[in-house]
Design a protein around this motif. Structure first.
Motif, PDB file in Angstrom:
ATOM      1  N   ALA A 132       0.849  -1.195   0.000  1.00 45.45           N
ATOM      2  CA  ALA A 132       0.000   0.000   0.000  1.00 45.45           C
ATOM      3  C   ALA A 132       0.883   1.243   0.000  1.00 45.45           C
ATOM      4  CB  ALA A 132      -0.914   0.000   1.223  1.00 45.45           C
ATOM      5  N   ASP A 133       0.523   2.203  -0.807  1.00 43.38           N
ATOM      6  CA  ASP A 133       1.356   3.390  -0.966  1.00 43.38           C
ATOM      7  C   ASP A 133       0.482   4.650  -1.036  1.00 43.38           C
ATOM      8  OD1 ASP A 133       3.810   4.734  -1.357  1.00 43.38           O
ATOM      9  OD2 ASP A 133       3.408   4.834  -3.506  1.00 43.38           O
ATOM     10  N   PRO A 134      -0.189   4.978   0.073  1.00 40.85           N
ATOM     11  CA  PRO A 134      -1.038   6.176   0.042  1.00 40.85           C
ATOM     12  C   PRO A 134      -0.203   7.434  -0.143  1.00 40.85           C
ATOM     13  CG  PRO A 134      -0.853   5.341   2.281  1.00 40.85           C
ATOM     14  CD  PRO A 134      -0.174   4.339   1.387  1.00 40.85           C
ATOM     15  N   PRO A 168       0.782   8.893   4.116  1.00 39.70           N
ATOM     16  CA  PRO A 168       0.822   7.656   4.903  1.00 39.70           C
ATOM     17  C   PRO A 168      -0.137   7.691   6.097  1.00 39.70           C
ATOM     18  CG  PRO A 168       3.045   8.444   4.447  1.00 39.70           C
ATOM     19  CD  PRO A 168       2.101   9.518   3.978  1.00 39.70           C
ATOM     20  N   ARG A 169      -0.495   8.900   6.545  1.00 37.82           N
ATOM     21  CA  ARG A 169      -1.408   8.983   7.684  1.00 37.82           C
ATOM     22  C   ARG A 169      -2.859   8.839   7.240  1.00 37.82           C
ATOM     23  NH1 ARG A 169       0.454  12.798  12.395  1.00 37.82           N
ATOM     24  NH2 ARG A 169      -1.790  13.114  12.346  1.00 37.82           N
ATOM     25  N   ASP A 170      -3.082   8.660   5.943  1.00 36.58           N
ATOM     26  CA  ASP A 170      -4.463   8.636   5.466  1.00 36.58           C
ATOM     27  C   ASP A 170      -4.761   7.378   4.653  1.00 36.58           C
ATOM     28  OD1 ASP A 170      -7.031   9.385   5.107  1.00 36.58           O
ATOM     29  OD2 ASP A 170      -6.618  10.973   3.651  1.00 36.58           O
ATOM     30  N   LEU A 171      -4.640   6.243   5.318  1.00 33.39           N
ATOM     31  CA  LEU A 171      -4.888   4.960   4.653  1.00 33.39           C
ATOM     32  C   LEU A 171      -6.366   4.831   4.286  1.00 33.39           C
ATOM     33  CD1 LEU A 171      -3.021   2.566   4.037  1.00 33.39           C
ATOM     34  CD2 LEU A 171      -3.722   1.550   6.203  1.00 33.39           C
TER      35      LEU A 171
END
Lengths: 361, 361
Positions: free
Chosen positions: B337-339, B342-345
């Protein structure tokens, strides 16, 4: 042996279902994020109820100065699962994730993998599902308000799982970075949850029956001090999950009844690292099985010292594997060599070459 | 943050190169099986020469009555690798493989996987490469003839590696099932090796400077008895590789100088399980590094008690990873996973849904 054209397509036995990040997102959207977390919570409860049938193997770490890669295997004697997870705090500097993961579920009676899946999203889902499951046994009945301190990647999932599984409708959100709370509120708009953004942790816990701490700082922090925590609340401490990282003042622990996944691990990784090695804790599986008491009085402070345990990943892998046929959101990976004659691996190589020649001709 | 259309394709960072069984076969054919095994042997030697920089973690097994799944991790502090391998003798009854495997190589400085690959074929290649490497240090100079007892899946690779790396031109093949020897001879036709099919093990070892045993029976067997083994030969004992499985009579071991990969493992899994715990053995890495003697006299019997060690898999994974760019035989897996944030999966999940709505509209 047939004498006709050689069948060179891998057999069905050679394929392993693979759930990519994209397919995980499709699956979660198709089923519904709350339904997925409820399903995972049910599977975790089911697996915790047969706790003693699991191999509880310690995590296997490989360390570098920059971070750690861990393999977390477990097995119930029939099915085997493991998660690969890394933790590299400096990764964000180069646009990479701090934590990523993937997992494998296998049939231990044949050794064949049944599923390979991304586990970054899945771990976020199972962590929140696991918190909600524990809270169903420990939080005050009729809880409607939850303080959420630390509004990072895990917080959305916590709020949605607690809404669905406990009936939480009011979230009081606090983060040292106000932008994080705004992000959380934006993402939860339309979910049926009211989000109140709070200026201080003290403000956030006002009127909350449940306090969730999910901060990310890797240090011994004091997110909650003793005088902030009133009687009767349930604390869901998610953030402190490795040696040197805690969120609660020790005095809170001393006033609480502490519930843990696997004491051997929690005493090293959780809030419990602040306590004596023999400080009494209750194992959650015993609560679920009716062998130990959960909440026993209105005034009691209950604390779930969450660190994340391999059996929760195992349960999450089982759940995803079980819904694959109905959702169809997976690909087939040609991961396992499957020669017609197991004694003739090199022959398989040779024959595959003959096929290329045929295609070229 | 851009305000334009959201870019929903996973970033390059999210992809992990994947080598399927089909692509492994394409790669081996494109590069050449002997060249691949020579490359892997070089990488193994390189890694054995820095033996002390590796974490040597014992295999992590999960057992069922039907068989075992093992994780074999290792790391040099910068790169991490592990192999998943199963062993299920009864699998052939349902058309499945007894042993399958896959592996992962990762950058330990970021935790990100660099490669996911099938390892059934790759393990066969590295096992033969490893045997040839040891024999380069241990076999009599100018060896041309090798007896191969046990003509199963590993035997072809052994013959080709020894031809390429030691100049073996004559193979004397024996198997309890003559069909297996015929299969081997067929597969090696045109390889530049003469294969003589022998009726007895005694016949097979006639004139051989090297004796390779690669039988599959999982039992304490005596493929070679003491009187069969003359002075000066090199024995490459590949088949005995787990507790309760050996191939050689103990008296042969007592006459031989024994060379091993990792004594702690070989004493449990190899021919050495027949000997006292403190029976002298020489570690191969010390021979390669010039810290211990290999073959010292013409009359000496040298024995490589091969069981397979994690560093050999690590070297094989490194080799495959390094040739990927030039061969191009891989796919890209959307495993991590690469949002954007990173704080907003959960936001990534939400936004991916918006994309589906756009496509539907």
């Amino acid at each position: 042996m047939t004498k006709g054209p050689i069948n060179l397509a891998p057999s069905e036995l050679a394929y392993v279902p693979f759930v990519s990040v994209d397919n995980m997102m499709r699956m979660v959207r198709a089923v519904g994020v709350e339904t997925v977390m409820r399903g995972i919570a049910d599977y975790i409860e089911e697996d915790f109820l047969r706790w003693e049938s699991f191999d509880k193997i310690p995590r296997i770490p490989a360390h570098a100065p920059q971070g750690v890669i861990e393999l977390m295997p477990t097995s119930d004697g029939k099915t085997f699962g493991f998660k690969y997870v890394n933790g590299h705090p400096g990764n964000t500097r180069e646009g990479k994730q701090t934590v990523t993961g993937f997992g494998v579920l296998s049939d231990l009676t044949t050794g064949y993998p049944l599923l390979l899946t991304e586990m970054t999203i899945l771990t976020a889902l199972r962590t929140a599902a696991n918190s909600a499951l524990a809270a169903k046994y420990l939080a005050p009945k009729g809880s409607t308000t939850m303080a959420v301190i630390g509004n990072g990647a895990q917080s959305d999932f916590q709020c949605l799982a607690f809404k669905d599984q406990l009936g939480i409708t009011e979230i009081r959100a606090y983060d040292v970075e106000p932008e994080a709370s705004l992000r959380l509120a934006r993402n939860l708009a339309g979910s049926g949850i009211n989000v109140t953004i709070c200026k201080t942790p003290e403000d956030a816990i006002e009127g909350a029956q449940i306090i969730t701490t999910a901060t990310a700082d890797k240090k011994l922090a004091t997110i909650l001090t003793d005088n902030m925590v009133g009687s009767g609340v349930h604390i869901n401490a998610v953030g402190g999950d490795c040696p040197g990282k805690t969120e609660l003042h020790k005095d809170i622990l001393l006033r609480s009844d502490i519930f843990v996944e696997f004491p051997e691990q929690t005493r090293i990784e959780g809030e419990c690292q602040q306590l004596a090695e023999d400080h009494p804790v209750t194992e959650l599986w015993q609560v679920y099985a009716g062998k130990a008491a959960g909440r026993t009085s209105e005034g009691q402070i209950t604390l779930f010292d969450s660190v994340g345990f391999a059996i929760e990943d195992f349960a999450a892998l089982r759940y995803i594997h079980d819904i694959l046929p109905s959702t169809g959101h997976f690909e087939k990976l040609d991961l396992l060599a499957d020669p017609d004659d197991p004694r003739d691996l090199y022959g398989m190589l040779l024959r595959s070459g003959a096929n290329d020649d045929n295609q070229a001709a």
